[in-house]
Design a protein around this motif. Structure first.
Motif, PDB file in Angstrom:
ATOM      1  N   ARG A   1       7.461 -10.259 -10.396  1.00  0.00           N
ATOM      2  CA  ARG A   1       8.914 -10.204 -10.194  1.00  0.00           C
ATOM      3  C   ARG A   1       9.288 -10.241  -8.718  1.00  0.00           C
ATOM      4  NH1 ARG A   1       8.337  -5.970 -14.063  1.00  0.00           N
ATOM      5  NH2 ARG A   1       8.868  -4.480 -12.440  1.00  0.00           N
ATOM      6  N   CYS A   2       8.310 -10.122  -7.838  1.00  0.00           N
ATOM      7  CA  CYS A   2       8.574 -10.110  -6.405  1.00  0.00           C
ATOM      8  C   CYS A   2       7.349 -10.651  -5.679  1.00  0.00           C
ATOM      9  CB  CYS A   2       8.876  -8.683  -5.937  1.00  0.00           C
ATOM     10  SG  CYS A   2       9.330  -8.556  -4.200  1.00  0.00           S
ATOM     11  N   GLY A   3       7.582 -11.227  -4.530  1.00  0.00           N
ATOM     12  CA  GLY A   3       6.493 -11.695  -3.686  1.00  0.00           C
ATOM     13  C   GLY A   3       6.788 -11.340  -2.241  1.00  0.00           C
ATOM     14  N   ILE A   4       5.778 -11.466  -1.408  1.00  0.00           N
ATOM     15  CA  ILE A   4       5.936 -11.211   0.023  1.00  0.00           C
ATOM     16  C   ILE A   4       5.442 -12.440   0.773  1.00  0.00           C
ATOM     17  CG2 ILE A   4       5.240  -9.804   2.011  1.00  0.00           C
ATOM     18  CD1 ILE A   4       4.851  -7.444   0.115  1.00  0.00           C
ATOM     19  N   VAL A   5       6.234 -12.901   1.713  1.00  0.00           N
ATOM     20  CA  VAL A   5       5.821 -13.963   2.625  1.00  0.00           C
ATOM     21  C   VAL A   5       5.784 -13.362   4.019  1.00  0.00           C
ATOM     22  CG1 VAL A   5       6.431 -16.176   3.664  1.00  0.00           C
ATOM     23  CG2 VAL A   5       6.786 -15.818   1.217  1.00  0.00           C
ATOM     24  N   CYS A   6       4.680 -13.546   4.704  1.00  0.00           N
ATOM     25  CA  CYS A   6       4.513 -13.073   6.078  1.00  0.00           C
ATOM     26  C   CYS A   6       4.596 -14.300   6.980  1.00  0.00           C
ATOM     27  CB  CYS A   6       3.164 -12.376   6.238  1.00  0.00           C
ATOM     28  SG  CYS A   6       2.930 -11.007   5.079  1.00  0.00           S
ATOM     29  N   ALA A   7       5.623 -14.357   7.827  1.00  0.00           N
ATOM     30  CA  ALA A   7       5.877 -15.554   8.626  1.00  0.00           C
ATOM     31  C   ALA A   7       6.359 -15.168  10.013  1.00  0.00           C
ATOM     32  CB  ALA A   7       6.912 -16.427   7.929  1.00  0.00           C
ATOM     33  N   SER A   8       6.361 -16.153  10.891  1.00  0.00           N
ATOM     34  CA  SER A   8       6.943 -15.954  12.215  1.00  0.00           C
ATOM     35  C   SER A   8       7.818 -17.156  12.533  1.00  0.00           C
ATOM     36  CB  SER A   8       5.859 -15.771  13.283  1.00  0.00           C
ATOM     37  OG  SER A   8       5.035 -16.909  13.358  1.00  0.00           O
ATOM     38  N   VAL A   9       8.718 -16.946  13.481  1.00  0.00           N
ATOM     39  CA  VAL A   9       9.629 -18.009  13.889  1.00  0.00           C
ATOM     40  C   VAL A   9       9.476 -18.230  15.388  1.00  0.00           C
ATOM     41  CG1 VAL A   9      11.597 -16.444  14.222  1.00  0.00           C
ATOM     42  CG2 VAL A   9      12.008 -18.853  13.742  1.00  0.00           C
ATOM     43  N   ASP A  10       9.536 -19.473  15.774  1.00  0.00           N
ATOM     44  CA  ASP A  10       9.538 -19.835  17.181  1.00  0.00           C
ATOM     45  C   ASP A  10      10.990 -19.811  17.635  1.00  0.00           C
ATOM     46  OD1 ASP A  10       9.709 -21.189  19.630  1.00  0.00           O
ATOM     47  OD2 ASP A  10       8.087 -22.570  19.116  1.00  0.00           O
ATOM     48  N   PRO A  11      11.369 -18.891  18.540  1.00  0.00           N
ATOM     49  CA  PRO A  11      12.778 -18.783  18.931  1.00  0.00           C
ATOM     50  C   PRO A  11      13.305 -20.013  19.672  1.00  0.00           C
ATOM     51  CG  PRO A  11      11.426 -17.197  20.146  1.00  0.00           C
ATOM     52  CD  PRO A  11      10.535 -17.892  19.177  1.00  0.00           C
ATOM     53  N   GLU A  12      12.405 -20.821  20.222  1.00  0.00           N
ATOM     54  CA  GLU A  12      12.831 -22.037  20.930  1.00  0.00           C
ATOM     55  C   GLU A  12      13.214 -23.145  19.964  1.00  0.00           C
ATOM     56  OE1 GLU A  12      13.099 -22.420  24.325  1.00  0.00           O
ATOM     57  OE2 GLU A  12      12.747 -20.254  24.390  1.00  0.00           O
ATOM     58  N   THR A  13      12.400 -23.339  18.933  1.00  0.00           N
ATOM     59  CA  THR A  13      12.622 -24.454  18.012  1.00  0.00           C
ATOM     60  C   THR A  13      13.198 -24.019  16.664  1.00  0.00           C
ATOM     61  OG1 THR A  13      10.412 -24.299  17.011  1.00  0.00           O
ATOM     62  CG2 THR A  13      10.640 -25.674  19.019  1.00  0.00           C
ATOM     63  N   GLY A  14      13.039 -22.735  16.320  1.00  0.00           N
ATOM     64  CA  GLY A  14      13.482 -22.256  15.013  1.00  0.00           C
ATOM     65  C   GLY A  14      12.496 -22.549  13.903  1.00  0.00           C
TER      66      GLY A  14
ATOM     67  N   GLU B   1       0.822  -1.212   0.000  1.00  0.00           N
ATOM     68  CA  GLU B   1       0.000   0.000   0.000  1.00  0.00           C
ATOM     69  C   GLU B   1       0.854   1.259   0.000  1.00  0.00           C
ATOM     70  OE1 GLU B   1      -2.382  -0.452   3.483  1.00  0.00           O
ATOM     71  OE2 GLU B   1      -3.616  -2.030   2.600  1.00  0.00           O
ATOM     72  N   LYS B   2       1.975   1.227   0.708  1.00  0.00           N
ATOM     73  CA  LYS B   2       2.808   2.415   0.849  1.00  0.00           C
ATOM     74  C   LYS B   2       3.830   2.573  -0.266  1.00  0.00           C
ATOM     75  CE  LYS B   2       2.247   2.559   5.777  1.00  0.00           C
ATOM     76  NZ  LYS B   2       2.698   3.216   6.950  1.00  0.00           N
ATOM     77  N   SER B   3       4.039   1.516  -1.047  1.00  0.00           N
ATOM     78  CA  SER B   3       5.025   1.597  -2.118  1.00  0.00           C
ATOM     79  C   SER B   3       4.439   1.131  -3.444  1.00  0.00           C
ATOM     80  CB  SER B   3       6.253   0.749  -1.787  1.00  0.00           C
ATOM     81  OG  SER B   3       7.122   0.711  -2.911  1.00  0.00           O
ATOM     82  N   PRO B   4       4.088   2.074  -4.311  1.00  0.00           N
ATOM     83  CA  PRO B   4       3.633   1.683  -5.644  1.00  0.00           C
ATOM     84  C   PRO B   4       4.699   0.890  -6.398  1.00  0.00           C
ATOM     85  CG  PRO B   4       3.110   3.989  -5.214  1.00  0.00           C
ATOM     86  CD  PRO B   4       3.971   3.522  -4.089  1.00  0.00           C
ATOM     87  N   LEU B   5       5.967   1.173  -6.139  1.00  0.00           N
ATOM     88  CA  LEU B   5       7.057   0.445  -6.806  1.00  0.00           C
ATOM     89  C   LEU B   5       7.016  -1.032  -6.425  1.00  0.00           C
ATOM     90  CD1 LEU B   5      10.643   1.612  -7.309  1.00  0.00           C
ATOM     91  CD2 LEU B   5      10.224  -0.640  -6.401  1.00  0.00           C
ATOM     92  N   ILE B   6       6.898  -1.324  -5.135  1.00  0.00           N
ATOM     93  CA  ILE B   6       6.826  -2.725  -4.696  1.00  0.00           C
ATOM     94  C   ILE B   6       5.563  -3.370  -5.250  1.00  0.00           C
ATOM     95  CG2 ILE B   6       6.517  -4.220  -2.673  1.00  0.00           C
ATOM     96  CD1 ILE B   6       8.437  -2.307  -1.165  1.00  0.00           C
ATOM     97  N   ALA B   7       4.452  -2.658  -5.215  1.00  0.00           N
ATOM     98  CA  ALA B   7       3.190  -3.201  -5.744  1.00  0.00           C
ATOM     99  C   ALA B   7       3.318  -3.552  -7.224  1.00  0.00           C
ATOM    100  CB  ALA B   7       2.058  -2.204  -5.516  1.00  0.00           C
ATOM    101  N   ARG B   8       3.974  -2.690  -8.008  1.00  0.00           N
ATOM    102  CA  ARG B   8       4.172  -2.975  -9.443  1.00  0.00           C
ATOM    103  C   ARG B   8       4.997  -4.237  -9.642  1.00  0.00           C
ATOM    104  NH1 ARG B   8       4.899   2.581  -9.786  1.00  0.00           N
ATOM    105  NH2 ARG B   8       7.159   2.365  -9.931  1.00  0.00           N
ATOM    106  N   HIS B   9       6.053  -4.403  -8.854  1.00  0.00           N
ATOM    107  CA  HIS B   9       6.894  -5.602  -8.977  1.00  0.00           C
ATOM    108  C   HIS B   9       6.112  -6.860  -8.609  1.00  0.00           C
ATOM    109  CE1 HIS B   9      11.095  -4.299  -9.879  1.00  0.00           C
ATOM    110  NE2 HIS B   9      10.541  -3.115  -9.608  1.00  0.00           N
ATOM    111  N   ILE B  10       5.249  -6.750  -7.609  1.00  0.00           N
ATOM    112  CA  ILE B  10       4.427  -7.898  -7.223  1.00  0.00           C
ATOM    113  C   ILE B  10       3.404  -8.193  -8.315  1.00  0.00           C
ATOM    114  CG2 ILE B  10       2.664  -8.687  -5.582  1.00  0.00           C
ATOM    115  CD1 ILE B  10       4.390  -7.278  -3.402  1.00  0.00           C
ATOM    116  N   ASP B  11       2.744  -7.171  -8.825  1.00  0.00           N
ATOM    117  CA  ASP B  11       1.753  -7.353  -9.889  1.00  0.00           C
ATOM    118  C   ASP B  11       2.376  -7.976 -11.136  1.00  0.00           C
ATOM    119  OD1 ASP B  11      -0.236  -6.332  -8.284  1.00  0.00           O
ATOM    120  OD2 ASP B  11      -0.207  -4.327  -9.210  1.00  0.00           O
TER     121      ASP B  11
END
Length: 189
Positions: free
Chosen positions: A168-181, A155-165
């Motif tokens: 050429r680029c993707g976004i992964v939203c993830a989390s890590v468990d610091p105990e197990t990795g 939303e904040k970067s038209p440049l990133i949005a164009r690359h995703i559209d």
């Protein structure tokens, strides 16, 4: 440890352990540039290279407390995507995030802190509202905040949005468990 001189001495000693073995033997940066830019929370216990099992130079690491997108973060992300042709942005959160806890506390108690912490708390609370989650569990709020951060980059970067559209680029939203990795994926864009 509250002594800045002792802290600096420890860092310098660590650099000596690092510098001596790699002096003259440092691997060249990957020819293709970084594989991904990782936007992670600054209080995560694990470095991005460790989480993803990557060698030095293969990831571009950006971090601040609570994934707040400011002009510096956005400029770095755009540089990575446009100039370095990085094909992937990873928004990496972690379990038991103190920024998320601060946001949940402010939500529950209707008290917003002063100073720069206020910005982080407001962003976490915005994620609760925008993603429509209850503030009962840190896991659900963390997930909502990580996903909201990934969407906000577009939303904040038209440049990133164009690359995703353009694929050429993707976004992964993830989390890590610091105990197990272990990684947990929350969304892909």
């Amino acid at each position: 440890m509250n002594d800045p001189l002792i802290a600096w001495q420890r860092l310098r000693a660590g650099n000596e352990h690092f510098f001596v073995p790699v002096r003259g033997h440092r691997a060249a940066p990957p020819e293709d540039g970084p594989q991904a830019v990782v936007f992670r929370c600054a209080d995560a216990a694990l470095a991005s290279e460790i989480v993803f099992g990557q060698s030095w130079g293969t990831l571009l690491d950006v971090s601040n407390w609570g994934h707040v997108i400011d002009s510096g973060v956005l400029a770095t992300m755009e540089y990575a995507v446009e100039t370095l042709d990085v094909p992937l942005i990873v928004v990496l959160g972690h379990e038991e995030c103190q920024a998320v806890r601060a946001g949940m506390r402010a939500w529950d108690e209707a008290v917003i802190p002063d100073g720069a912490t206020r910005t982080v708390v407001e962003k976490v609370m915005s994620s609760i509202v925008r993603r429509g989650v209850g503030a009962e569990s840190i896991e659900s709020v963390s997930s909502a905040h990580i996903v909201n951060t990934g969407l906000s980059l577009m939303e904040k970067s038209p440049l990133i949005a164009r690359h995703i559209d353009a694929g050429r680029c993707g976004i992964v939203c993830a989390s890590v468990d610091p105990e197990t990795g272990r990684l947990r994926s929350h969304a892909t864009i």
